[in-house]
Motif scaffolding. Structure first.
Motif, PDB file in Angstrom:
ATOM      1  N   ASN A 142      -9.575   4.085  -6.441  1.00 15.75           N
ATOM      2  CA  ASN A 142      -8.438   4.033  -7.360  1.00 15.75           C
ATOM      3  C   ASN A 142      -7.134   3.721  -6.642  1.00 15.75           C
ATOM      4  O   ASN A 142      -6.193   3.203  -7.246  1.00 15.75           O
ATOM      5  N   MET A 143      -7.058   4.045  -5.364  1.00 14.99           N
ATOM      6  CA  MET A 143      -5.847   3.786  -4.594  1.00 14.99           C
ATOM      7  C   MET A 143      -5.819   2.366  -4.054  1.00 14.99           C
ATOM      8  O   MET A 143      -4.770   1.766  -3.881  1.00 14.99           O
ATOM      9  N   GLY A 144      -6.974   1.819  -3.733  1.00 17.58           N
ATOM     10  CA  GLY A 144      -7.034   0.466  -3.208  1.00 17.58           C
ATOM     11  C   GLY A 144      -6.876   0.386  -1.702  1.00 17.58           C
ATOM     12  O   GLY A 144      -6.906  -0.702  -1.137  1.00 17.58           O
ATOM     13  N   TYR A 145      -6.738   1.521  -1.026  1.00 18.51           N
ATOM     14  CA  TYR A 145      -6.567   1.512   0.427  1.00 18.51           C
ATOM     15  C   TYR A 145      -6.690   2.922   0.960  1.00 18.51           C
ATOM     16  O   TYR A 145      -6.643   3.904   0.212  1.00 18.51           O
ATOM     17  N   SER A 146      -6.834   3.053   2.267  1.00 13.55           N
ATOM     18  CA  SER A 146      -6.643   4.303   2.975  1.00 13.55           C
ATOM     19  C   SER A 146      -5.668   4.014   4.112  1.00 13.55           C
ATOM     20  O   SER A 146      -5.345   2.857   4.360  1.00 13.55           O
ATOM     21  N   TYR A 147      -5.179   5.039   4.761  1.00 14.58           N
ATOM     22  CA  TYR A 147      -4.208   4.769   5.821  1.00 14.58           C
ATOM     23  C   TYR A 147      -4.249   5.860   6.873  1.00 14.58           C
ATOM     24  O   TYR A 147      -4.818   6.928   6.673  1.00 14.58           O
ATOM     25  N   GLU A 148      -3.662   5.566   8.010  1.00  9.88           N
ATOM     26  CA  GLU A 148      -3.527   6.547   9.084  1.00  9.88           C
ATOM     27  C   GLU A 148      -2.106   6.495   9.632  1.00  9.88           C
ATOM     28  O   GLU A 148      -1.535   5.413   9.804  1.00  9.88           O
ATOM     29  N   LEU A 149      -1.535   7.660   9.885  1.00  8.96           N
ATOM     30  CA  LEU A 149      -0.202   7.735  10.481  1.00  8.96           C
ATOM     31  C   LEU A 149      -0.298   7.437  11.974  1.00  8.96           C
ATOM     32  O   LEU A 149      -1.207   7.888  12.649  1.00  8.96           O
ATOM     33  N   LEU A 150       0.667   6.694  12.484  1.00  9.84           N
ATOM     34  CA  LEU A 150       0.660   6.313  13.894  1.00  9.84           C
ATOM     35  C   LEU A 150       1.582   7.163  14.750  1.00  9.84           C
ATOM     36  O   LEU A 150       1.516   7.110  15.975  1.00  9.84           O
ATOM     37  N   ALA A 151       2.473   7.928  14.137  1.00  7.43           N
ATOM     38  CA  ALA A 151       3.418   8.711  14.933  1.00  7.43           C
ATOM     39  C   ALA A 151       3.891   9.925  14.155  1.00  7.43           C
ATOM     40  O   ALA A 151       4.066   9.869  12.946  1.00  7.43           O
ATOM     41  N   ASN A 152       4.092  10.987  14.869  1.00  2.04           N
ATOM     42  CA  ASN A 152       4.718  12.181  14.308  1.00  2.04           C
ATOM     43  C   ASN A 152       6.211  12.048  14.568  1.00  2.04           C
ATOM     44  O   ASN A 152       6.768  12.633  15.459  1.00  2.04           O
ATOM     45  N   ARG A 153       6.870  11.195  13.778  1.00  2.77           N
ATOM     46  CA  ARG A 153       8.260  10.877  14.061  1.00  2.77           C
ATOM     47  C   ARG A 153       9.189  11.966  13.545  1.00  2.77           C
ATOM     48  O   ARG A 153       8.822  12.787  12.726  1.00  2.77           O
ATOM     49  N   SER A 154      10.420  11.932  14.003  1.00  2.72           N
ATOM     50  CA  SER A 154      11.433  12.843  13.490  1.00  2.72           C
ATOM     51  C   SER A 154      11.639  12.600  12.008  1.00  2.72           C
ATOM     52  O   SER A 154      11.576  11.478  11.530  1.00  2.72           O
ATOM     53  N   GLN A 155      11.885  13.652  11.267  1.00  7.83           N
ATOM     54  CA  GLN A 155      12.041  13.517   9.824  1.00  7.83           C
ATOM     55  C   GLN A 155      13.305  12.750   9.442  1.00  7.83           C
ATOM     56  O   GLN A 155      13.487  12.400   8.279  1.00  7.83           O
ATOM     57  N   PHE A 156      14.169  12.463  10.410  1.00  3.38           N
ATOM     58  CA  PHE A 156      15.418  11.792  10.070  1.00  3.38           C
ATOM     59  C   PHE A 156      15.517  10.372  10.629  1.00  3.38           C
ATOM     60  O   PHE A 156      16.572   9.753  10.566  1.00  3.38           O
ATOM     61  N   THR A 157      14.441   9.831  11.195  1.00  2.37           N
ATOM     62  CA  THR A 157      14.542   8.498  11.770  1.00  2.37           C
ATOM     63  C   THR A 157      14.490   7.402  10.720  1.00  2.37           C
ATOM     64  O   THR A 157      14.942   6.295  10.957  1.00  2.37           O
ATOM     65  N   GLY A 158      13.894   7.681   9.581  1.00  2.00           N
ATOM     66  CA  GLY A 158      13.846   6.691   8.506  1.00  2.00           C
ATOM     67  C   GLY A 158      12.787   5.628   8.671  1.00  2.00           C
ATOM     68  O   GLY A 158      12.807   4.616   7.977  1.00  2.00           O
ATOM     69  N   VAL A 159      11.831   5.821   9.587  1.00  2.00           N
ATOM     70  CA  VAL A 159      10.781   4.830   9.829  1.00  2.00           C
ATOM     71  C   VAL A 159       9.427   5.533   9.830  1.00  2.00           C
ATOM     72  O   VAL A 159       9.260   6.570  10.471  1.00  2.00           O
ATOM     73  N   GLU A 160       8.462   4.978   9.096  1.00  2.00           N
ATOM     74  CA  GLU A 160       7.121   5.565   9.019  1.00  2.00           C
ATOM     75  C   GLU A 160       6.076   4.505   9.351  1.00  2.00           C
ATOM     76  O   GLU A 160       5.720   3.679   8.502  1.00  2.00           O
ATOM     77  N   PRO A 161       5.559   4.455  10.590  1.00  2.00           N
ATOM     78  CA  PRO A 161       4.540   3.465  10.955  1.00  2.00           C
ATOM     79  C   PRO A 161       3.147   3.934  10.559  1.00  2.00           C
ATOM     80  O   PRO A 161       2.756   5.080  10.830  1.00  2.00           O
ATOM     81  N   THR A 162       2.374   3.064   9.943  1.00  2.00           N
ATOM     82  CA  THR A 162       1.020   3.386   9.519  1.00  2.00           C
ATOM     83  C   THR A 162       0.107   2.175   9.731  1.00  2.00           C
ATOM     84  O   THR A 162       0.582   1.058   9.921  1.00  2.00           O
ATOM     85  N   ILE A 163      -1.188   2.417   9.693  1.00  2.00           N
ATOM     86  CA  ILE A 163      -2.164   1.343   9.566  1.00  2.00           C
ATOM     87  C   ILE A 163      -2.847   1.520   8.226  1.00  2.00           C
ATOM     88  O   ILE A 163      -3.394   2.593   7.935  1.00  2.00           O
ATOM     89  N   VAL A 164      -2.809   0.493   7.399  1.00  2.00           N
ATOM     90  CA  VAL A 164      -3.436   0.530   6.084  1.00  2.00           C
ATOM     91  C   VAL A 164      -4.793  -0.161   6.163  1.00  2.00           C
ATOM     92  O   VAL A 164      -4.900  -1.273   6.681  1.00  2.00           O
ATOM     93  N   HIS A 165      -5.807   0.508   5.668  1.00  2.00           N
ATOM     94  CA  HIS A 165      -7.157  -0.054   5.592  1.00  2.00           C
ATOM     95  C   HIS A 165      -7.398  -0.454   4.138  1.00  2.00           C
ATOM     96  O   HIS A 165      -7.519   0.411   3.264  1.00  2.00           O
ATOM     97  N   VAL A 166      -7.429  -1.742   3.870  1.00  2.00           N
ATOM     98  CA  VAL A 166      -7.571  -2.233   2.503  1.00  2.00           C
ATOM     99  C   VAL A 166      -9.021  -2.070   2.053  1.00  2.00           C
ATOM    100  O   VAL A 166      -9.952  -2.482   2.749  1.00  2.00           O
ATOM    101  N   THR A 167      -9.216  -1.454   0.902  1.00  2.00           N
ATOM    102  CA  THR A 167     -10.561  -1.231   0.375  1.00  2.00           C
ATOM    103  C   THR A 167     -11.258  -2.561   0.121  1.00  2.00           C
ATOM    104  O   THR A 167     -10.678  -3.460  -0.486  1.00  2.00           O
ATOM    105  N   PRO A 168     -12.508  -2.737   0.589  1.00  2.00           N
ATOM    106  CA  PRO A 168     -13.244  -3.996   0.367  1.00  2.00           C
ATOM    107  C   PRO A 168     -13.314  -4.370  -1.112  1.00  2.00           C
ATOM    108  O   PRO A 168     -13.278  -3.499  -1.989  1.00  2.00           O
ATOM    109  N   ARG A 169     -13.413  -5.650  -1.384  1.00  2.00           N
ATOM    110  CA  ARG A 169     -13.301  -6.180  -2.747  1.00  2.00           C
ATOM    111  C   ARG A 169     -14.278  -5.543  -3.732  1.00  2.00           C
ATOM    112  O   ARG A 169     -13.891  -5.165  -4.848  1.00  2.00           O
TER     113      ARG A 169
END
Length: 209
Positions: A112-139
């Motif tokens: 139902n979501m169409g993807y899964s993802y993983e966080l790449l960094a435990n960044r500071s809550q105030f940096t304003g940047v969230e790096p992730t890798i998105v795994h797109v669900t197969p067709r």
């Protein structure tokens, strides 16, 4: 493009090329949402109305009883005036974060979501940047048709495979090595091209930086 589960378990995705992943507990995220909602002296109905979701869905999210898209969590974080990463992050802030691949925690989505993802960094809550890798669900497994919107901008870089980026109703073919930057408040969706794995480096950027 994100989803969680409410207990620590292992789950296999229905294709040989998808590896076993760890499902992360939603209770901590739900507790943070409830904490900030109460601190803001807002009812569930008020927050739900601001986010365009139902009160029952917000209640389930607060209690860790349902999966939730990152777009929904983004809207909730905006309504509560807290960074999205603060909701997603279970660790203390640090100046330097080293995260070996074999120690990353995987967060698994569903059809139902169409993807899964993983966080790449435990960044500071105030940096304003969230790096992730998105795994797109197969067709053949992907049932998602509705686009997402959220307050952050997105930078994406296709690491593996190919996708169609649907942005404001128009489809753009992207393959390994292609990149794009766009406003997240416009309707968008990653659409699988085939049943081959597709991984997309996706960086969410608060647009008030």
């Amino acid at each position: 493009m994100i989803a969680f589960a409410n207990s620590y378990n292992l789950k296999m995705i229905g294709t040989k090329k998808w590896k076993e992943r760890i499902i992360i507990n939603l209770n901590n995220i739900g507790a943070k949402i409830k904490q900030m909602r109460l601190r803001a002296k807002k009812t569930q109905q008020q927050v739900a109305d601001e986010c365009g979701i139902s009160k029952s869905l917000l209640s389930k999210i607060e209690n860790g009883q349902t999966a939730s898209a990152i777009a929904t969590l983004s809207k909730i974080s905006e309504a509560l005036k807290v960074p999205l990463s603060w909701l997603l992050d279970d660790h203390e802030d640090r100046d330097l974060v080293l995260l070996p691949r074999n120690k990353r925690q995987f967060k698994v989505g569903d059809d139902n979501m169409g993807y899964s993802y993983e966080l790449l960094a435990n960044r500071s809550q105030f940096t304003g940047v969230e790096p992730t890798i998105v795994h797109v669900t197969p067709r053949d497994m992907n049932v998602r048709e509705e686009s997402y919107t959220h307050s952050q901008d997105e930078f994406i870089y296709v690491l593996e495979g190919a996708i169609h980026l649907r942005y404001e109703g128009k489809k753009h073919y992207m393959e390994q090595g292609d990149s794009a930057y766009f406003k997240g408040d416009k309707p968008h969706l990653f659409i699988p091209v085939n049943n081959e794995p597709a991984r997309v480096l996706t960086i969410f950027i608060d647009n008030n930086l």
